[in-house]
Design a protein around this motif. Sequence first.
Motif, PDB file in Angstrom:
ATOM      1  N   TRP A   1       0.840  -1.193   0.000  1.00 46.71           N
ATOM      2  CA  TRP A   1       0.000   0.000   0.000  1.00 46.71           C
ATOM      3  C   TRP A   1       0.878   1.247   0.000  1.00 46.71           C
ATOM      4  CZ3 TRP A   1      -5.372  -0.153  -0.194  1.00 46.71           C
ATOM      5  CH2 TRP A   1      -5.919  -1.431  -0.113  1.00 46.71           C
TER       6      TRP A   1
ATOM      7  N   ASP B   1      -7.898   5.848  13.018  1.00 46.87           N
ATOM      8  CA  ASP B   1      -7.632   4.606  13.756  1.00 46.87           C
ATOM      9  C   ASP B   1      -7.225   3.450  12.849  1.00 46.87           C
ATOM     10  OD1 ASP B   1      -8.232   5.910  16.120  1.00 46.87           O
ATOM     11  OD2 ASP B   1     -10.292   5.144  16.204  1.00 46.87           O
ATOM     12  N   GLU B   2      -7.457   3.576  11.550  1.00 47.56           N
ATOM     13  CA  GLU B   2      -7.170   2.487  10.611  1.00 47.56           C
ATOM     14  C   GLU B   2      -5.902   2.702   9.792  1.00 47.56           C
ATOM     15  OE1 GLU B   2     -11.692   1.159   9.377  1.00 47.56           O
ATOM     16  OE2 GLU B   2     -10.819   2.916   8.402  1.00 47.56           O
ATOM     17  N   VAL B   3      -5.207   3.810   9.996  1.00 45.91           N
ATOM     18  CA  VAL B   3      -4.055   4.141   9.151  1.00 45.91           C
ATOM     19  C   VAL B   3      -3.027   3.012   9.102  1.00 45.91           C
ATOM     20  CG1 VAL B   3      -2.057   5.685   8.948  1.00 45.91           C
ATOM     21  CG2 VAL B   3      -4.331   6.633   9.262  1.00 45.91           C
ATOM     22  N   TRP B   4      -2.829   2.309  10.185  1.00 48.90           N
ATOM     23  CA  TRP B   4      -1.820   1.238  10.211  1.00 48.90           C
ATOM     24  C   TRP B   4      -2.428  -0.143   9.991  1.00 48.90           C
ATOM     25  CZ3 TRP B   4       2.583   3.072   9.115  1.00 48.90           C
ATOM     26  CH2 TRP B   4       2.908   4.376   9.506  1.00 48.90           C
ATOM     27  N   SER B   5      -3.664  -0.193   9.460  1.00 49.58           N
ATOM     28  CA  SER B   5      -4.312  -1.487   9.201  1.00 49.58           C
ATOM     29  C   SER B   5      -3.929  -2.057   7.832  1.00 49.58           C
ATOM     30  CB  SER B   5      -5.836  -1.339   9.289  1.00 49.58           C
ATOM     31  OG  SER B   5      -6.317  -0.521   8.232  1.00 49.58           O
TER      32      SER B   5
ATOM     33  N   ASP C   1      -0.693  -2.803   4.892  1.00 46.48           N
ATOM     34  CA  ASP C   1       0.738  -3.089   4.828  1.00 46.48           C
ATOM     35  C   ASP C   1       1.405  -2.060   3.905  1.00 46.48           C
ATOM     36  OD1 ASP C   1       3.203  -4.315   5.062  1.00 46.48           O
ATOM     37  OD2 ASP C   1       2.731  -5.927   3.648  1.00 46.48           O
ATOM     38  N   TRP C   2       1.788  -0.897   4.475  1.00 47.20           N
ATOM     39  CA  TRP C   2       2.417   0.170   3.697  1.00 47.20           C
ATOM     40  C   TRP C   2       3.745  -0.305   3.129  1.00 47.20           C
ATOM     41  CZ3 TRP C   2      -0.349   4.356   2.592  1.00 47.20           C
ATOM     42  CH2 TRP C   2      -1.383   4.739   3.447  1.00 47.20           C
TER      43      TRP C   2
ATOM     44  N   ASP D   1       7.049   4.180   2.025  1.00 43.61           N
ATOM     45  CA  ASP D   1       5.964   5.082   2.431  1.00 43.61           C
ATOM     46  C   ASP D   1       5.799   5.182   3.945  1.00 43.61           C
ATOM     47  OD1 ASP D   1       3.582   5.817   0.051  1.00 43.61           O
ATOM     48  OD2 ASP D   1       5.370   4.700  -0.485  1.00 43.61           O
ATOM     49  N   VAL D   2       6.308   4.218   4.690  1.00 42.01           N
ATOM     50  CA  VAL D   2       6.120   4.213   6.144  1.00 42.01           C
ATOM     51  C   VAL D   2       6.580   5.519   6.799  1.00 42.01           C
ATOM     52  CG1 VAL D   2       6.847   3.104   8.311  1.00 42.01           C
ATOM     53  CG2 VAL D   2       6.035   1.719   6.390  1.00 42.01           C
TER      54      VAL D   2
ATOM     55  N   VAL E   1       4.111   8.307   5.950  1.00 43.35           N
ATOM     56  CA  VAL E   1       2.837   8.174   6.656  1.00 43.35           C
ATOM     57  C   VAL E   1       3.013   8.572   8.123  1.00 43.35           C
ATOM     58  CG1 VAL E   1       1.043   6.542   7.390  1.00 43.35           C
ATOM     59  CG2 VAL E   1       1.951   6.447   5.050  1.00 43.35           C
ATOM     60  N   LYS E   2       4.139   8.200   8.719  1.00 38.38           N
ATOM     61  CA  LYS E   2       4.410   8.595  10.110  1.00 38.38           C
ATOM     62  C   LYS E   2       4.503  10.110  10.252  1.00 38.38           C
ATOM     63  CE  LYS E   2       6.730   4.442  11.754  1.00 38.38           C
ATOM     64  NZ  LYS E   2       7.992   3.862  12.227  1.00 38.38           N
TER      65      LYS E   2
END
Length: 135
Positions: free
Chosen positions: A33, A107-111, A113-114, A118-119, A122-123
């Motif tokens: 993702w 609450d779903e942002v880390w649901s 597999d980035w 991109d990790v 996103v952080k």
Amino acid sequence: MDDERIVVGAALYDEGRLLAARRSAPPELAGGWELPGGKVEPGERCEDALVRELREELGVEAAVMERVPGEWPLAKGYVLRVWAARLVSGVPEPLEDHDALRWLTPDEVWSVDWLAADVPAVKALRAPRALPDHS
């Protein structure tokens, strides 16, 4: 750094949700993702490239807002720069290089597999406090 070495990504928000796109190509990235976006063409402004890429890849119009601080290395000497953006019109569809899209609540942002690249981007995202849904 030359514009042709920049990949732009969109932290695309709508109603407080962030859009994630699952890669279908190239094979080494398929299934991961990412924040949607793409390469900046020579002579193109990053913000214009982001609007173009979202139109081509997802079939939507977006308003580019603020840049997310930072820049992250990608393969082949490219760097990723991310901007927060707001969905203006259209319903996102996976038209190019993606096979699925998901709107993620905070609450779903880390649901999902980035992709590793991109990790950190996103952080670095902040809540879309400056991104009004209705302007």
